[in-house]
Design an enzyme around this catalytic site. Sequence first.
Site, PDB file in Angstrom:
ATOM      1  CG  ASP A   8      56.298  24.650   1.368  1.00 51.93           C
ATOM      2  OD1 ASP A   8      57.304  24.172   0.800  1.00 51.93           O
ATOM      3  OD2 ASP A   8      55.225  24.030   1.478  1.00 51.93           O
ATOM      4  CD  GLU A  67      61.004  22.977   0.736  1.00 53.87           C
ATOM      5  OE1 GLU A  67      61.104  21.850   0.234  1.00 53.87           O
ATOM      6  OE2 GLU A  67      60.090  23.307   1.526  1.00 53.87           O
ATOM      7  CG  ASP A 139      50.942  23.295   1.557  1.00 57.00           C
ATOM      8  OD1 ASP A 139      51.944  22.802   1.012  1.00 57.00           O
ATOM      9  OD2 ASP A 139      49.791  22.840   1.413  1.00 57.00           O
TER      10      ASP A 139
END
EC number: 3.1.21.10
Length: 173
Positions: A8, A67, A139
């Site tokens: 991420d 992502e 996160d």
Amino acid sequence: MAIILGIDPGSRITGYGVVRQEGNKMTYLGSGCIRMTDTELAPRLKKIYDGVSEIILQFQPDLFAIEQVFMAKNPDSALKLGQARGAAIVAAANAGLTVAEYSARQIKQAVVGQGGAAKAQVQHMVVRILSLPGTPQEDAADGLAVALCHGHTYQSLISMAGHVKSTVRGRLR
């Protein structure tokens, strides 16, 4: 069996998650955050690259997923996010890993069952799917969600490939 590293990306905090996939079973191997304290962008990007490279050395993943950039209200933020992604992708490419990319909506759909899920819902489902004793930092949970999304997608592709091999002219063998 495959070890999957999910990222991420962020220009201030980059989350990561590592899972082992054996068929439909996912097992937690590790997660955490690469935190940047520098104010200048170049040293932050180097820290992302170095951090992801170190994680790759530590866990030896077979698969890498990240992502995609979403277009935020602030174009400058989107550009920095893209650069953070680039640093992580180069680390994966240098390690010989193929890079899979998923939108935030795809990741939430795969993990929560709803593309518009809140971050707290993603954290909750990551804990449940991986049977974690506690809730990972936001996160890190997002990094695990990316890995889980890729695992589900990868397993579906393997299943479909097996089905295609056993089909000839529309008939099952």
